[in-house]
Design an enzyme around this catalytic site. Structure first.
Site, PDB file in Angstrom:
ATOM      1  N   SER A  68      38.830  43.161  36.555  1.00 25.72           N
ATOM      2  CA  SER A  68      39.709  42.612  35.527  1.00 25.72           C
ATOM      3  C   SER A  68      40.530  43.731  34.869  1.00 25.72           C
ATOM      4  CB  SER A  68      38.876  41.825  34.506  1.00 25.72           C
ATOM      5  OG  SER A  68      39.682  40.957  33.752  1.00 25.72           O
ATOM      6  N   ASP A 180      38.903  36.112  38.926  1.00 25.04           N
ATOM      7  CA  ASP A 180      38.401  37.319  38.289  1.00 25.04           C
ATOM      8  C   ASP A 180      37.174  37.907  38.998  1.00 25.04           C
ATOM      9  OD1 ASP A 180      37.176  39.123  36.250  1.00 25.04           O
ATOM     10  OD2 ASP A 180      38.701  38.261  34.945  1.00 25.04           O
TER      11      ASP A 180
END
Length: 302
Positions: A68, A180
């Site tokens: 991320s 993610d």
């Protein structure tokens, strides 16, 4: 055979062993250092503080992996952006620079603006051009399998790694629908260990998603659920960490980019507190593994 004759033969055998072209004696070498940077949206700016301290101390980083926002900062640093430059960028960046609100059945935001933002801050375009080897973690949305990128273009994998489920729409890379990386590698210690790091520093931004006042909207609900799940699964990534840093990011909202200076200072504080342990580990002698060899036959004389 006399004792003297045996001694001579042993010396000859040892000499031949050393002269063999495939023999490489074990020698002291610097322990390879790897950094694994977890996610956390704006809280991820604490990573910059960690890098700033390592840079000031002259401690070389051999491998990096990011999930991320950790992948954004790691990619920039590996491309040649200094910690000082990252701090300057952090002071200017805002949520709108890489995301936009949108109406979609896949998410309430789109991070397609990262396609413009990333090329502006990265000094190279591909993994192969990076100054420091990098791994970017994402997750296959359909299978749940972790996906780790280490070659090819950088921007699309980083976008995928930042596609927080429920907020950002998934990103398609090489025919796979990705979200993610936190679902596969919340803090990517295993990828950086597999790259060859002998000592792994894990930076986790473990604050709960919510403020004490409670949720403000649906995204807070989603974020808090993932935060709880990640805390319970931390045992998986901690097994590959030699040093775990958890900068104090309590009280910082996920989108508090305007508090960059404070967040960076939190990362600095955590890294400085851990410096004695890190320096001790890096100063201890470590030996490389000798290359495989085949001993030459020695025929004893009568």
């Amino acid at each position: 055979m006399t004792f003297f004759r045996k001694l001579v033969l042993s010396a000859k055998a040892f000499s031949l062993h050393l002269s063999h072209p495939h023999f490489r004696p074990a020698s002291p070498e610097r322990l390879k250092l790897g950094l694994a940077l977890g996610g956390g949206f704006a809280r991820g700016l604490a990573h910059v503080g960690v890098l700033k301290v390592l840079e000031e101390e002259g401690i070389a980083i051999d491998y990096m992996a990011g999930t991320s926002v950790g992948s954004v900062i790691a990619a920039a640093f590996c491309s040649g952006v200094s910690a000082k430059e990252l701090a300057e960028i952090a002071g200017l960046v805002r949520f709108r620079d890489f995301a936009r609100w949108t109406l979609s059945r896949y998410g309430i935001c789109n991070n397609d603006r990262m396609g413009v933002f990333l090329p502006r801050i990265l000094k190279v375009k591909t993994f192969e051009e990076l100054k420091i080897p990098l791994a970017v973690a994402a997750t296959d949305f359909l299978t749940g399998e972790p996906v780790v990128f280490r070659s090819g273009p950088i921007c699309a994998p980083v976008r995928a790694s930042c596609s927080y489920p429920g907020m950002f729409a998934p990103v398609e890379v090489d025919g796979r629908l990705l979200v993610d990386g936190m679902l596969g590698h919340a803090v990517p210690t295993t990828p950086v260990r597999e790259m060859g790091a002998g000592y792994v520093i894990a930076i986790s931004l473990s604050a709960h998603w919510l403020r004490l006042s409670g949720p403000r909207h649906l995204f807070d609900i989603i974020g808090q659920c993932f935060s709880i799940a990640q805390a319970r699964m931390s045992v998986h990534w901690k097994k590959d960490a030699d040093l775990v840093l958890e900068p104090n990011v309590d009280g910082f909202a996920y989108d508090a980019f305007e508090r960059a200076t404070e967040l960076i200072a939190s990362g600095e504080q955590a890294m400085r507190a851990a410096l004695p342990a890190l320096k001790k580990a890096l100063s201890e002698p470590h030996h490389s593994v000798s290359a495989p060899y085949t001993a030459l036959p020695v025929t004893p004389h009568p």
